[in-house]
Motif scaffolding. Structure first.
Motif, PDB file in Angstrom:
ATOM      1  N   ARG A  87       0.865  -1.185   0.000  1.00 52.17           N
ATOM      2  CA  ARG A  87       0.000   0.000   0.000  1.00 52.17           C
ATOM      3  C   ARG A  87       0.905   1.239   0.000  1.00 52.17           C
ATOM      4  O   ARG A  87       1.973   1.244   0.634  1.00 52.17           O
ATOM      5  CB  ARG A  87      -0.905   0.081   1.235  1.00 52.17           C
ATOM      6  CG  ARG A  87      -1.635  -1.169   1.631  1.00 52.17           C
ATOM      7  CD  ARG A  87      -2.651  -1.637   0.630  1.00 52.17           C
ATOM      8  NE  ARG A  87      -3.695  -0.701   0.317  1.00 52.17           N
ATOM      9  CZ  ARG A  87      -4.639  -0.916  -0.633  1.00 52.17           C
ATOM     10  NH1 ARG A  87      -4.620  -2.042  -1.343  1.00 52.17           N
ATOM     11  NH2 ARG A  87      -5.561  -0.039  -0.883  1.00 52.17           N
ATOM     12  N   VAL A  88       0.490   2.274  -0.717  1.00 47.32           N
ATOM     13  CA  VAL A  88       1.286   3.505  -0.758  1.00 47.32           C
ATOM     14  C   VAL A  88       0.488   4.624  -0.088  1.00 47.32           C
ATOM     15  O   VAL A  88      -0.621   4.961  -0.517  1.00 47.32           O
ATOM     16  CB  VAL A  88       1.649   3.911  -2.199  1.00 47.32           C
ATOM     17  CG1 VAL A  88       2.664   5.054  -2.184  1.00 47.32           C
ATOM     18  CG2 VAL A  88       2.200   2.726  -2.977  1.00 47.32           C
ATOM     19  N   MET A  89       1.055   5.153   1.001  1.00 48.78           N
ATOM     20  CA  MET A  89       0.420   6.233   1.747  1.00 48.78           C
ATOM     21  C   MET A  89       1.032   7.554   1.301  1.00 48.78           C
ATOM     22  O   MET A  89       2.258   7.706   1.282  1.00 48.78           O
ATOM     23  CB  MET A  89       0.650   6.068   3.256  1.00 48.78           C
ATOM     24  CG  MET A  89       0.393   4.669   3.803  1.00 48.78           C
ATOM     25  SD  MET A  89      -1.304   4.122   3.593  1.00 48.78           S
ATOM     26  CE  MET A  89      -2.136   5.211   4.744  1.00 48.78           C
ATOM     27  N   VAL A  90       0.195   8.500   0.917  1.00 48.63           N
ATOM     28  CA  VAL A  90       0.675   9.828   0.516  1.00 48.63           C
ATOM     29  C   VAL A  90       0.133  10.834   1.531  1.00 48.63           C
ATOM     30  O   VAL A  90      -1.089  10.948   1.709  1.00 48.63           O
ATOM     31  CB  VAL A  90       0.210  10.187  -0.909  1.00 48.63           C
ATOM     32  CG1 VAL A  90       0.678  11.593  -1.291  1.00 48.63           C
ATOM     33  CG2 VAL A  90       0.724   9.159  -1.915  1.00 48.63           C
ATOM     34  N   ASN A  91       1.030  11.496   2.224  1.00 49.64           N
ATOM     35  CA  ASN A  91       0.651  12.433   3.296  1.00 49.64           C
ATOM     36  C   ASN A  91      -0.355  11.789   4.254  1.00 49.64           C
ATOM     37  O   ASN A  91      -1.341  12.417   4.664  1.00 49.64           O
ATOM     38  CB  ASN A  91       0.101  13.745   2.714  1.00 49.64           C
ATOM     39  CG  ASN A  91       1.175  14.495   1.946  1.00 49.64           C
ATOM     40  OD1 ASN A  91       2.362  14.345   2.235  1.00 49.64           O
ATOM     41  ND2 ASN A  91       0.779  15.285   0.964  1.00 49.64           N
ATOM     42  N   GLY A  92      -0.118  10.515   4.555  1.00 49.38           N
ATOM     43  CA  GLY A  92      -0.937   9.815   5.542  1.00 49.38           C
ATOM     44  C   GLY A  92      -2.201   9.169   4.992  1.00 49.38           C
ATOM     45  O   GLY A  92      -2.869   8.422   5.697  1.00 49.38           O
ATOM     46  N   SER A  93      -2.549   9.428   3.720  1.00 50.57           N
ATOM     47  CA  SER A  93      -3.760   8.822   3.146  1.00 50.57           C
ATOM     48  C   SER A  93      -3.381   7.699   2.188  1.00 50.57           C
ATOM     49  O   SER A  93      -2.401   7.813   1.436  1.00 50.57           O
ATOM     50  CB  SER A  93      -4.563   9.852   2.342  1.00 50.57           C
ATOM     51  OG  SER A  93      -4.972  10.892   3.175  1.00 50.57           O
ATOM     52  N   ASP A  94      -4.179   6.623   2.192  1.00 50.95           N
ATOM     53  CA  ASP A  94      -3.919   5.502   1.295  1.00 50.95           C
ATOM     54  C   ASP A  94      -4.276   5.914  -0.139  1.00 50.95           C
ATOM     55  O   ASP A  94      -5.455   6.103  -0.464  1.00 50.95           O
ATOM     56  CB  ASP A  94      -4.755   4.293   1.734  1.00 50.95           C
ATOM     57  CG  ASP A  94      -4.366   3.035   0.959  1.00 50.95           C
ATOM     58  OD1 ASP A  94      -3.784   3.162  -0.137  1.00 50.95           O
ATOM     59  OD2 ASP A  94      -4.643   1.934   1.453  1.00 50.95           O
ATOM     60  N   ALA A  95      -3.250   6.089  -0.981  1.00 47.53           N
ATOM     61  CA  ALA A  95      -3.468   6.568  -2.357  1.00 47.53           C
ATOM     62  C   ALA A  95      -3.145   5.456  -3.366  1.00 47.53           C
ATOM     63  O   ALA A  95      -2.971   5.739  -4.559  1.00 47.53           O
ATOM     64  CB  ALA A  95      -2.605   7.792  -2.618  1.00 47.53           C
ATOM     65  N   THR A  96      -3.079   4.202  -2.894  1.00 53.52           N
ATOM     66  CA  THR A  96      -2.638   3.085  -3.743  1.00 53.52           C
ATOM     67  C   THR A  96      -3.420   3.030  -5.057  1.00 53.52           C
ATOM     68  O   THR A  96      -2.823   2.921  -6.143  1.00 53.52           O
ATOM     69  CB  THR A  96      -2.803   1.745  -2.984  1.00 53.52           C
ATOM     70  OG1 THR A  96      -2.243   1.891  -1.684  1.00 53.52           O
ATOM     71  CG2 THR A  96      -2.115   0.607  -3.722  1.00 53.52           C
ATOM     72  N   HIS A  97      -4.736   3.105  -4.963  1.00 52.96           N
ATOM     73  CA  HIS A  97      -5.579   2.970  -6.150  1.00 52.96           C
ATOM     74  C   HIS A  97      -5.408   4.195  -7.074  1.00 52.96           C
ATOM     75  O   HIS A  97      -5.177   4.046  -8.280  1.00 52.96           O
ATOM     76  CB  HIS A  97      -7.038   2.811  -5.718  1.00 52.96           C
ATOM     77  CG  HIS A  97      -7.985   2.669  -6.857  1.00 52.96           C
ATOM     78  ND1 HIS A  97      -8.010   1.545  -7.660  1.00 52.96           N
ATOM     79  CD2 HIS A  97      -8.917   3.522  -7.365  1.00 52.96           C
ATOM     80  CE1 HIS A  97      -8.921   1.707  -8.593  1.00 52.96           C
ATOM     81  NE2 HIS A  97      -9.484   2.901  -8.442  1.00 52.96           N
ATOM     82  N   GLU A  98      -5.472   5.377  -6.497  1.00 47.34           N
ATOM     83  CA  GLU A  98      -5.370   6.624  -7.298  1.00 47.34           C
ATOM     84  C   GLU A  98      -4.012   6.702  -8.015  1.00 47.34           C
ATOM     85  O   GLU A  98      -3.925   7.171  -9.160  1.00 47.34           O
ATOM     86  CB  GLU A  98      -5.559   7.821  -6.358  1.00 47.34           C
ATOM     87  CG  GLU A  98      -5.750   9.129  -7.090  1.00 47.34           C
ATOM     88  CD  GLU A  98      -6.103  10.274  -6.142  1.00 47.34           C
ATOM     89  OE1 GLU A  98      -6.413  10.043  -4.957  1.00 47.34           O
ATOM     90  OE2 GLU A  98      -6.054  11.423  -6.634  1.00 47.34           O
TER      91      GLU A  98
END
Ligand code: ATP
Ligand SMILES: Nc1ccn([C@H]2C[C@H](O)[C@@H](COP(=O)(O)O)O2)c(=O)n1
Length: 232
Positions: A87-98
């Motif tokens: 999973r890839v978290m961007v600034n604390g939010s899970d952005a994996t799909h986006e």
């Protein structure tokens, strides 16, 4: 931007670089090879995609390089192992799909042409190098980020086959796309990544090129491992 692993400059961990154009199979092959070797993995494209997604969240214009460089500095990216994969978290939010959307890839490709953004990300990518070894996938892993890598592979495939792979991948996920649209996007991304002034997409002089057109995934994995064979 911060990323999960910490750097150890005196660490001589070996590196396998896997570069190539969009849809050549870098991510798929890198993850399988990483599993076989028990090494660490760097998906460098995810860092550029994260900056693109974060810029979108902040309404930053892709034509504003100074704001994009600030965004690259400020964007925090963390990779987390989960049952269904990384999973890839961007600034604390899970952005994996986006992050996997073609729009994120196109934004990343535009942002990646800015030299200062690449400088911001350079040491952060190198910080992933840790024992027992690192598999690094991207566009400039073998040429700029890890020029001293022990093993370098450049994956290619015809544009038609890459568009076909992407078409199947997105259709399987239920995303509505056309083959012609994907082929156009792939050709546009190839041209932007290969023709930019800084760190353009090209094989390192000492890379082994593998044309994966018509090859099964397992056969590509075996070819990559064979490149490393003398050391195993
Ligand atoms: N040799 C292969 N034969 C058939 N399908 C493949 C092969 N390699 C990869 N694929 C499939 O092609 C799709 C794209 O692969 P992948 O995402 O690994 O490419 P990529 O080079 O990392 O692309 P990008 O740079 O855009 O992230 C995936 O669905 C993957 O399963
Ligand atoms: N080392 C890298 C990795 C990625 N980029 C840019 C260019 C790509 O089109 C875009 C998305 O990468 P992907 O996730 O598709 O591998 O990011 C780059 O310039 N250098």
């Amino acid at each position: 931007m911060t990323s999960t692993p910490s750097a150890n400059p005196s660490d001589p961990a070996p590196v396998l670089t896997i570069d190539g154009p969009s849809g050549s199979g870098k991510g798929t092959i890198s993850r399988l090879v990483t599993g076989r070797l028990g090494w660490h993995y760097l998906d460098s494209g995810a860092l550029y995609r994260a900056v693109g997604v974060a810029a979108g969240w902040k309404d930053i214009d892709l034509g504003d390089p100074a704001a994009l460089v600030r965004c690259a500095f400020d964007t925090r990216v963390d990779f987390r192992e989960a049952e269904d994969g990384l999973r890839v978290m961007v600034n604390g939010s899970d952005a994996t799909h986006e992050l996997r959307m073609e729009t994120a890839g196109a934004a990343a490709s535009a942002i990646a042409a800015i030299g200062e953004v690449r400088e911001v990300l350079k040491e952060r990518q190198r910080a992933f190098r840790r024992p027992p070894g690192l598999v690094a996938d991207g566009r400039d892993m073998g040429t700029v980020i890890f020029p001293d890598a022990a093993y370098k592979v450049f994956l290619t495939a015809s544009a038609d086959e890459r568009a076909q792979r992407r078409y199947k991948q997105l259709k399987d996920k239920g995303v509505s796309v056309t083959f012609a649209g994907l082929l156009r996007e792939i050709l546009a991304r190839d041209a932007r990544d290969a023709n930019r002034a800084v760190a353009p997409l090209r094989p390192a002089a000492d890379a082994v090129t593998i044309d994966t057109t018509g090859m099964a995934i397992d056969d590509v994995v075996d070819r990559v491992l064979a490149v490393m064979a003398p050391a195993q």
